[in-house]
Motif scaffolding. Structure first.
Motif, mmCIF file in Angstrom:
data_model
loop_
_atom_site.group_PDB
_atom_site.id
_atom_site.type_symbol
_atom_site.label_atom_id
_atom_site.label_comp_id
_atom_site.label_asym_id
_atom_site.label_seq_id
_atom_site.Cartn_x
_atom_site.Cartn_y
_atom_site.Cartn_z
ATOM 1 N N LEU A 1 0.798 -1.183 0.000
ATOM 2 C CA LEU A 1 0.000 0.000 0.000
ATOM 3 C C LEU A 1 0.851 1.262 0.000
ATOM 4 N N GLY A 2 0.292 2.459 0.267
ATOM 5 C CA GLY A 2 1.150 3.618 0.352
ATOM 6 C C GLY A 2 0.549 4.947 0.696
ATOM 7 N N LEU A 3 1.229 5.856 1.377
ATOM 8 C CA LEU A 3 0.819 7.254 1.521
ATOM 9 C C LEU A 3 1.931 8.159 2.029
ATOM 10 N N SER A 4 1.974 8.647 3.258
ATOM 11 C CA SER A 4 2.970 9.649 3.598
ATOM 12 C C SER A 4 3.860 9.193 4.729
ATOM 13 N N GLY A 5 4.889 9.914 5.064
ATOM 14 C CA GLY A 5 5.563 9.505 6.273
ATOM 15 C C GLY A 5 6.971 9.983 6.484
ATOM 16 N N CYS A 6 7.451 9.714 7.697
ATOM 17 C CA CYS A 6 8.807 10.007 8.089
ATOM 18 C C CYS A 6 9.180 9.046 9.194
ATOM 19 N N SER A 7 10.459 8.906 9.476
ATOM 20 C CA SER A 7 10.835 8.021 10.570
ATOM 21 C C SER A 7 12.272 8.211 10.967
ATOM 22 N N TYR B 1 -3.410 -9.931 22.036
ATOM 23 C CA TYR B 1 -3.232 -8.481 22.152
ATOM 24 C C TYR B 1 -4.573 -7.813 22.440
ATOM 25 N N ALA B 2 -4.593 -6.960 23.460
ATOM 26 C CA ALA B 2 -5.820 -6.246 23.808
ATOM 27 C C ALA B 2 -6.122 -5.133 22.815
ATOM 28 N N LYS B 3 -5.087 -4.603 22.160
ATOM 29 C CA LYS B 3 -5.280 -3.473 21.251
ATOM 30 C C LYS B 3 -4.411 -3.626 20.011
ATOM 31 N N ALA B 4 -4.850 -2.980 18.946
ATOM 32 C CA ALA B 4 -4.058 -2.889 17.721
ATOM 33 C C ALA B 4 -4.138 -1.455 17.223
ATOM 34 N N GLU B 5 -3.011 -0.924 16.796
ATOM 35 C CA GLU B 5 -2.960 0.429 16.248
ATOM 36 C C GLU B 5 -2.337 0.388 14.858
ATOM 37 N N TYR B 6 -2.970 1.097 13.931
ATOM 38 C CA TYR B 6 -2.486 1.157 12.553
ATOM 39 C C TYR B 6 -2.068 2.586 12.225
ATOM 40 N N GLN B 7 -0.849 2.721 11.690
ATOM 41 C CA GLN B 7 -0.405 3.973 11.105
ATOM 42 C C GLN B 7 -0.040 3.685 9.650
ATOM 43 N N TRP B 8 0.332 4.698 8.913
ATOM 44 C CA TRP B 8 0.678 4.506 7.504
ATOM 45 C C TRP B 8 1.790 5.455 7.098
ATOM 46 N N ARG B 9 2.701 4.929 6.314
ATOM 47 C CA ARG B 9 3.816 5.693 5.757
ATOM 48 C C ARG B 9 4.009 5.238 4.314
ATOM 49 N N SER B 10 4.176 6.177 3.417
ATOM 50 C CA SER B 10 4.206 5.830 1.995
ATOM 51 C C SER B 10 5.492 5.134 1.563
ATOM 52 N N GLU B 11 6.625 5.497 2.159
ATOM 53 C CA GLU B 11 7.904 4.934 1.734
ATOM 54 C C GLU B 11 8.181 3.623 2.460
ATOM 55 N N SER B 12 8.469 2.577 1.697
ATOM 56 C CA SER B 12 8.720 1.279 2.326
ATOM 57 C C SER B 12 9.969 1.323 3.208
ATOM 58 N N SER C 1 -2.271 7.604 -21.719
ATOM 59 C CA SER C 1 -2.084 7.940 -20.308
ATOM 60 C C SER C 1 -1.677 6.688 -19.545
ATOM 61 N N LEU C 2 -0.482 6.707 -18.971
ATOM 62 C CA LEU C 2 -0.024 5.618 -18.103
ATOM 63 C C LEU C 2 -0.445 5.977 -16.683
ATOM 64 N N VAL C 3 -1.523 5.362 -16.206
ATOM 65 C CA VAL C 3 -2.143 5.728 -14.933
ATOM 66 C C VAL C 3 -1.637 4.793 -13.839
ATOM 67 N N VAL C 4 -1.043 5.378 -12.795
ATOM 68 C CA VAL C 4 -0.370 4.606 -11.756
ATOM 69 C C VAL C 4 -0.783 5.132 -10.386
ATOM 70 N N ARG C 5 -1.008 4.216 -9.461
ATOM 71 C CA ARG C 5 -1.389 4.598 -8.099
ATOM 72 C C ARG C 5 -0.153 4.781 -7.230
ATOM 73 N N SER C 6 0.003 5.952 -6.661
ATOM 74 C CA SER C 6 1.167 6.262 -5.832
ATOM 75 C C SER C 6 1.254 5.297 -4.650
ATOM 76 N N ALA C 7 2.452 4.761 -4.416
ATOM 77 C CA ALA C 7 2.746 3.937 -3.244
ATOM 78 C C ALA C 7 1.909 2.677 -3.156
ATOM 79 N N GLN C 8 1.408 2.188 -4.288
ATOM 80 C CA GLN C 8 0.610 0.959 -4.262
ATOM 81 C C GLN C 8 1.448 -0.237 -3.845
ATOM 82 N N PHE C 9 2.707 -0.270 -4.290
ATOM 83 C CA PHE C 9 3.641 -1.309 -3.873
ATOM 84 C C PHE C 9 5.053 -0.743 -4.007
#
Length: 520
Positions: free
Chosen positions: A25-31, A228-239, A361-369
């Protein structure tokens, strides 16, 4: 199917070839920096970092990778599930099922199950879920992907008995039903919901848009309590950022990593049936000429892409499904890289009056993989070298979906859409019906002859089914050429030493938190 337990219905386990499924998948991030990946979160919380924020958690959209990886078998559950290791269909909210006529299936449902809002799960809720997802005008993705145009006649015979009748005999209906996540009758039938209510081991606590999604274990769950009592999901675009979050202790599990993300022994390879291809629109010049679509196939250096971008971990693809899926054709080979052949086909079409200068048009989804931007740039360059006018369009998820699924977005010219297709079910019908039928949810075009071949294959079983789908994939490459196949992918999951979890072929589409435990 063989008989099971005291009820004289079929077994709750039906053998299907072991499949694969994954997504990235993909979107934004830093680390940040590195450590030993021991993990630094609360002991009762597992932290997962995805490539992108899910566009929705709507249950009838859960076959979309970015939605299903959070929802499926965590918040919501299906009537029947497919074991990714054995390939068998197994009971979930339904305990048994049987074909009671050529077109009717009867299911017995699990007793003593409640939804997270306290209402009981019963046959009425199961029938409601099917009607809402398959027979309504909501436009659920699962409808086009799994059921196509076929409406189902569903009836709650009593609280624990459900009948499902198909317009035509359907030997794989139980497999299709495994894609439907059950919701209560209180769920809206006029609009999709952002956060579903399910029967699963976790319920949604909060969704802070752009930040994180939090789940907590549900005390009323009918099955075993998760570790696990809890699960948290975050997202970062760069693998590479997702990998660094594992090594630095910021996350416990990271999805969709690349071979060169420096994850070391915290990276786990796992079976992945995702296939990357270009889907070409034959309704607009120049792609409406089969010679141009053939030229696209010849112009792509698939071996070079696999070796340079993915360190040889992927395999060159010759069809939309990999080995292990019913219908995979072992005889097909990937189109050879032959730039001169591509150029000659373009020149031949141009001499016959095809406007080869018209934009594609070469249509591509950002950060798909991982490496998708680099791959898109390579494809643009290679197709341009063949003499085609290609414009690259990098889009975020919601924009890309308007090109991916009917009704397709209008464009100024022909479209070549980069698609990443995973057949989670293990049967070619789930690929062919949506991607190759003239009216398929993700198909640009087809022919009456090809449609007839597909319908015949859908109704077949056993060896006849395997042979029929093999012929379909060969016919696609020879007579239709809607696709330029690139590669079958391999998944890499990052995992902190503090977590016990073995990814499998379904992990990319339904990452089951209940299968994770803290390391001792």
């Amino acid at each position: 199917m063989t008989s099971s337990s005291k009820f004289p219905f079929s077994t709750a386990a039906v053998k299907w070839p072991a499949l694969a499924a994954v997504a990235v998948l993909g979107l934004s991030g830093c680390s940040v920096a590195n450590s030993d990946g021991a993990g630094g979160g609360a002991a009762d919380t597992v932290r997962v970092v995805l490539g992108q924020e899910p566009p929705t958690l709507e249950a009838c959209e859960s076959n979309l990778t970015s939605t299903g990886v959070v929802v499926r078998s965590n918040v919501t559950e299906p009537l029947i599930e497919r074991n990714p290791q054995s390939g068998e269909l197994e009971p979930k909210l339904a305990t048994e099922w049987k074909a009671t006529s050529d077109t009717e299936w009867t299911l017995k449902l699990r007793e003593g199950v409640n939804f997270q809002d306290g209402t009981p799960f019963n046959a009425e809720a199961a029938a409601f879920t099917i009607d809402r997802a398959v027979n309504s005008k909501l436009g659920c993705n699962v409808e086009g992907y799994v059921f196509g145009d076929a409406d189902l006649d569903v009836k709650a015979v009593d609280a624990t008995t459900l009948t499902v009748t198909t317009p035509e005999p359907d030997p794989i209906l139980p497999l299709r039903l495994s894609f439907l996540e059950v919701v209560p009758t209180s769920t809206s039938t006029t609009e999709k919901v952002r956060e579903p209510i399910g029967t699963g081991p976790y319920k949604i606590d909060s969704w802070d848009a752009g930040q994180k999604i939090s789940l907590s274990s549900w005390d009323g769950y009918w099955g075993n309590k998760p570790a696990y009592a809890k699960a948290e999901y975050q997202w970062r675009s760069e693998s590479s950022v997702r990998a660094a979050m594992i090594t630095s202790g910021e996350a416990d599990v990271a999805m969709g990593l690349s071979p060169d993300d420096n994850i070391g022994d915290l990276g786990v390879d796992y079976p992945n049936n995702e296939t990357v291809a270009l889907r070409m629109d034959a309704n607009e010049a120049p792609l409406n000429d089969i010679r141009i679509r053939q030229a696209v196939n010849y112009a792509i250096d698939k071996e070079g892409i696999v070796n340079s971008l993915y360190q040889g971990k992927h395999q060159v693809a010759a069809q939309l499904v990999p080995e292990g899926i019913v219908g995979h054709n072992d005889e097909l080979k990937g189109w050879p890289f032959d730039l001169e052949k591509a150029k000659s086909l373009v020149a031949e079409a141009k001499a016959d009056g095809v406007d080869t200068s018209k934009q594609i048009s070469l249509v591509v989804r950002s950060a798909q993989f991982p490496k998708i931007t680099e791959l898109a740039q390579v494809l643009q360059e290679q197709l341009s070298q063949a003499g085609l006018n290609v414009k690259l369009k990098m889009l975020e998820t919601s924009q890309h979906l308007t090109y991916q699924v009917r009704p397709f977005a209008e464009d100024d010219g022909a479209v070549a859409l980069m698609t990443q297709h995973g057949n989670q079910a293990g049967d070619a019908a789930f690929t062919v019906d949506q991607y190759m039928l003239s009216t398929g949810a993700q198909s640009y075009f087809g022919t009456p002859e090809f449609d007839a071949m597909i319908k015949k294959a859908d109704a077949a079983s056993g060896d006849d089914r395997q042979k029929a789908f093999e012929e379909i994939f060969a016919y696609q490459n020879d007579k239709v050429v809607q696709f330029a196949h690139i590669s079958h992918q391999t998944g890499i999951l990052g995992k902190a030493k503090s977590v016990n979890y073995t990814p499998n072929s379904s992990s990319g589409d339904e990452l089951r938190i209940s299968e994770m435990t803290p390391a001792s």
